[in-house]
Design a protein around this motif. Structure first.
Motif, short mmCIF file in Angstrom:
data_model
loop_
_atom_site.label_atom_id
_atom_site.label_comp_id
_atom_site.label_asym_id
_atom_site.label_seq_id
_atom_site.Cartn_x
_atom_site.Cartn_y
_atom_site.Cartn_z
N ALA A 1 -5.31 2.60 -1.64
CA ALA A 1 -5.29 1.54 -2.67
C ALA A 1 -6.30 1.87 -3.77
N MET B 1 -7.03 -9.71 4.15
CA MET B 1 -7.81 -9.11 5.23
C MET B 1 -9.21 -9.74 5.29
N ALA B 2 -9.87 -9.81 4.13
CA ALA B 2 -11.24 -10.30 4.10
C ALA B 2 -11.31 -11.77 4.50
N ARG C 1 -16.96 -4.48 5.58
CA ARG C 1 -17.60 -5.63 6.24
C ARG C 1 -17.85 -5.38 7.72
N THR D 1 -14.04 -5.36 1.51
CA THR D 1 -13.38 -5.88 2.69
C THR D 1 -13.49 -4.90 3.85
N ALA E 1 -12.56 -5.13 -4.19
CA ALA E 1 -12.10 -5.98 -3.09
C ALA E 1 -11.78 -5.14 -1.86
N GLN E 2 -11.08 -4.03 -2.09
CA GLN E 2 -10.70 -3.18 -0.95
C GLN E 2 -11.94 -2.64 -0.24
N ARG F 1 -13.49 -0.74 11.14
CA ARG F 1 -12.04 -0.87 10.95
C ARG F 1 -11.34 0.27 11.67
N GLU G 1 2.17 -3.06 -12.47
CA GLU G 1 2.33 -2.64 -11.09
C GLU G 1 2.81 -1.20 -11.02
N GLU H 1 -0.78 -8.38 -7.60
CA GLU H 1 -1.24 -7.02 -7.32
C GLU H 1 -1.32 -6.84 -5.80
N THR H 2 -0.40 -6.00 -5.27
CA THR H 2 -0.31 -5.88 -3.81
C THR H 2 -1.63 -5.45 -3.19
N ASP H 3 -2.27 -4.42 -3.78
CA ASP H 3 -3.49 -3.89 -3.17
C ASP H 3 -4.59 -4.94 -3.13
N LEU H 4 -4.66 -5.73 -4.17
CA LEU H 4 -5.69 -6.77 -4.22
C LEU H 4 -5.36 -7.88 -3.23
N MET I 1 -3.64 -7.67 -0.45
CA MET I 1 -3.87 -7.23 0.92
C MET I 1 -5.36 -7.30 1.26
N ALA I 2 -6.19 -6.86 0.31
CA ALA I 2 -7.64 -6.88 0.56
C ALA I 2 -8.13 -8.30 0.75
N SER J 1 -11.19 -4.51 -9.89
CA SER J 1 -11.28 -5.56 -8.87
C SER J 1 -10.57 -5.12 -7.60
N ILE J 2 -9.51 -4.32 -7.74
CA ILE J 2 -8.84 -3.82 -6.53
C ILE J 2 -9.81 -2.94 -5.74
N ARG K 1 -4.89 4.60 -5.97
CA ARG K 1 -3.91 4.08 -6.94
C ARG K 1 -4.63 3.40 -8.11
#
Lengths: 518, 219
Positions: free
Chosen positions: A330, B18-19, A316, A313, A309-310, A319, A468, B9-12, B14-15, A305-306, A333
């Motif tokens: 991200a 932003m979105a 879109r 985003t 999502a990254q 950037r 984490e 979850e920091t990375d999630l 932040m995303a 999901s990270i 990682r």
């Protein structure tokens, strides 16, 4: 189910076969015995009649039977005496007494006859005759000399001829069956040929009746036995049916089902218990596997999901370079986390599937542990890892790489879960036949309620902290697998907020009393 | 519209921030349950995106505590996708449930629906007089002609339209249009109100002196 039915059919078939043969034998025996018995009863009957009737037929005086009532008392007395004497005289004549058989039943019966007649001989004699008539007995007497019939009594068959019965031989008395009649033929004093007969129709009728009854009884016995056999077989097979039904239900997905037997034979109950245990362990294995798969996919969801999502985003719109860089790192990682997870999963799955294949060598645990400690100390500058060597060198048959993996995992765990500045101590000593490896830290500790579970796969004390830091949740599980593959044990103790100690026991081969740690 | 994202979850996180900011939302965030609960209790967010497995306080507990005092719409966003989890979440008072990994567009659509429902609207189309809004495409039309609004201007118009029957205070507008990182300079809002009046018509935003603003149909 098919097997069950075929067993049942076979059992029923054998039961029927057995039953039928028994019944047939019984019927045959019975028929045979009955027939002979009836014939001989008839013969006895005929002889009795003969004994009763003979004097009346033989004596001319008896022809005057019709005018018996008109006799003078003197003659009546004489007649009575005659009648009284009859049995004894007949015995002497036709059946000379045998001294060695004094209790012949037939003679006994004859000797009882006078007793029956002593009240009113005339009436009695009439009764006897009526009785004889009722039994459809017929009596014919011919003169031997002329062949003329001189007396006839009862329902004599038409076909009866003197010639048929006459034989020149010196046979005084015979019995045989002719035209369905049982007949007693007597040559009386060389003067008369007397035939006393009784139709066997009566007997035949009785015989048929008996046979019909027998058949009826036989059939009912057969049906009863068949039904009861069926019931018994059903009862006997019921536990087997229960077992197979339950097995089928379990196979169709209802894994919680278990075999429940009531009053089954001991062997089957034992079998059911064994099967239930098997089902339990299979169920547990499936459950464990399902939980493991669910946990694994759950662990994969977060990094995926990270990444999603990254990337979504960032894509879109346009950037800045910085934003692209941050999104990519991200994703990296997240990718690393997935790699760690899949590596651990693969490791564990391999251990489960084929057992842990160890590359066993005899080696000194001291240098092995100090290397591992040094390696982990280099990883983190924020934690301090020290190694306390054993006074003696400890030799064990181990897989070096795996044991180092154990130490690195354990130290890595301590580094991950504890705040900066935590001190971690690895020590080795010989304890009897075991090498005792202790790994302790002065960190946050593990709460007592979590302690029993920490070696379980995907178990997390803090639901997010370890994730984490990139842990897969499988490290301790792998550690335990490795230690147990070496026939060792691993335990954990902790005082929350103060320290945590992992203790590993490994069996050793030789202890050399030379100082080590150089 | 102002959202709160509670995700460890920091990375999630932040995303998501932003979105959602790109989508024109004012976004606050919290990285654990305790912080999330504190923020959720402090402010009336238009919606909360809530993770379940978090340190200090998990999502279940946060939801349980929050529901004792607030009706803020909550969307649970979690990796726990079993039916029992969904049931538990919905029964505890969440309004929607989305399982990780998810599609951003789906999350946006669900959030829009959540906000729309909480404002008592059944469709994406809101209209008032000659003005109509499409909340899905975030666009405004005056007599059928699309008018060019900035994200913040659009948010201001949408908020006023959604609450058209009541007076919206300046504090409320600040709370819902700006996130915690924006300076709450009071004339910033005035600038946006002025711009909107200029683009749509002066009668659209009526000033209730001493109370706030209300949307009007005569422009």
């Amino acid at each position: 189910m098919k097997i069950l039915n075929s067993i049942k059919t076979r059992l029923l078939f054998w039961q029927m076969l057995l039953l039928a043969s028994v019944l047939i034998t019984l019927l045959q025996m019975h028929q045979h015995v009955r027939h002979n018995e009836l014939i001989s009863t008839t013969d006895v009957e005929l002889r009795r009649i003969q004994n009763l009737i003979m004097p009346a037929i033989a004596s001319k005086r008896k022809n005057a039977r019709a005018s018996f009532r008109n006799e003078t008392p003197q003659r009546r007395k004489f007649f009575n005496r005659e009648m009284d004497d009859m049995p004894a005289r007949l015995n002497q004549r036709f059946d000379p007494p045998k001294r060695d058989q004094p209790t012949d039943p037939r003679r006994k019966e004859l000797s009882q006859i006078p007793a029956k007649m002593d009240s009113d001989p005339v009436l009695k004699a009439k009764e006897v005759l009526d009785d004889i008539l009722k039994k459809s007995v017929y009596i014919v007497s011919w003169s031997l000399r002329s062949g003329e019939e001189d007396q006839r009594f009862g329902n004599v068959p038409e076909s009866l001829k003197f010639e048929t019965y006459y034989n020149p031989d010196d046979i005084q008395q015979t019995t045989y069956t002719r035209n369905g009649n049982r007949e007693l033929v007597i040559k009386h004093r060389g003067r008369n040929l007397i035939v006393i007969g009784q139709p066997l129709t009566q007997i035949n009728k009785q015989m048929t009746e008996i046979r019909e009854n027998m058949l009826l009884v036989g059939i009912s016995i057969f049906i009863f036995a068949l039904l009861s056999g069926r019931i018994i077989i059903d009862r006997g097979l019921r536990p087997v049916r229960v077992i197979s039904d339950t097995a089928r239900e379990i196979a169709s997905g209802r894994r919680e089902k278990r075999i429940r037997l009531s009053d089954a034979p001991q062997e089957l109950e034992g079998m059911a218990t064994t099967l239930n245990h098997t089902f339990d362990s299979l169920d547990e294995a499936i459950r464990r596997q399902a939980r493991f798969t669910a946990d694994a996919s759950h662990e994969l969801r977060t990094p995926v999901s990270i990444i999603m999502a990254q990337t979504q985003t960032v894509l879109r719109k346009e950037r800045t370079i910085e934003q692209y860089k941050s999104a990519l790192s991200a994703c990296l990682r997240a990718g690393r986390r997935m790699k760690n997870l899949s590596d651990s999963l693969l490791d564990l799955t391999r251990m489960d599937a084929q057992g842990l294949s160890l590359d066993i060598h005899e080696c000194d645990l001291g240098p092995l542990l100090s290397d591992a400690a040094e390696f982990t100390d280099d990883i983190s500058d924020k934690h301090k890892v020290t190694y306390i060597a054993s006074a003696t060198s400890v030799l064990a048959n181990v897989d070096n790489n795996r044991i180092q993996q154990v130490i690195i995992n354990l130290v890595g765990n301590a580094i991950k879960h504890n705040p900066e500045g935590c001190e971690i101590e690895v020590s080795l000593e010989a304890d009897g036949n075991n090498a005792l490896i202790k790994l302790s830290d002065n960190g946050i500790g593990i709460p007592a309620d979590h302690l029993p579970h920490i070696f379980e796969r995907f178990y997390r004390v803090d639901k997010s902290r370890s994730r984490e830091s990139g842990g897969s949740g499988l490290g301790l599980s792998i550690v335990r697998n490795i230690v147990e593959a070496h026939n060792g044990t691993i335990t954990a103790e902790s005082i929350p907020g103060t320290n945590t100690t992992f203790t590993v026991y490994l069996p050793i081969c030789v202890i050399k009393n030379t100082p080590s740690g150089n | 519209m102002r959202l709160l994202i509670v995700e460890d979850e920091t990375d999630l996180r932040m995303a998501l921030i932003m979105a959602l900011e790109d989508e024109g939302y004012a976004v606050d965030s919290a990285e654990d349950g305790e912080e999330g609960l504190y923020k959720a209790q402090e402010l009336d967010y238009d919606a909360i995106v809530l993770d379940i497995m978090m340190p200090k306080m998990d999502g279940w507990e946060l939801l349980n505590e929050l529901r004792k005092e607030k009706k803020t719409p909550v969307l649970i966003l979690t990796a726990r996708g079993e039916v029992s989890d969904k049931i538990k979440g919905l029964d505890l008072g969440s309004d929607d449930f989305l399982v990780k990994p998810f599609d951003m567009d789906e999350l946006f659509a669900r959030l829009r629906a959540l906000i729309r429902r909480s404002a008592g609207k059944a469709s994406n189309e809101i209209s008032l007089g000659k003005l109509s809004l499409n909340t899905a495409t975030k666009s405004a039309y005056l007599e059928g002609e699309e008018i060019n609004l900035t994200a913040l201007e659009y948010a201001l118009v949408e908020y006023l339209m959604m609450h058209r029957n009541c007076v919206v205070t300046r504090v409320e507008l600040y709370q819902h249009l700006f996130d915690e990182n924006d300076d709450s300079l009071s004339n910033l809002l005035d600038v946006h109100v002025c711009n909107v009046r200029h683009k749509i018509g002066s009668g659209f935003i009526k000033t209730k002196r001493g109370q706030g603003y209300i949307a009007g149909a005569d422009f």
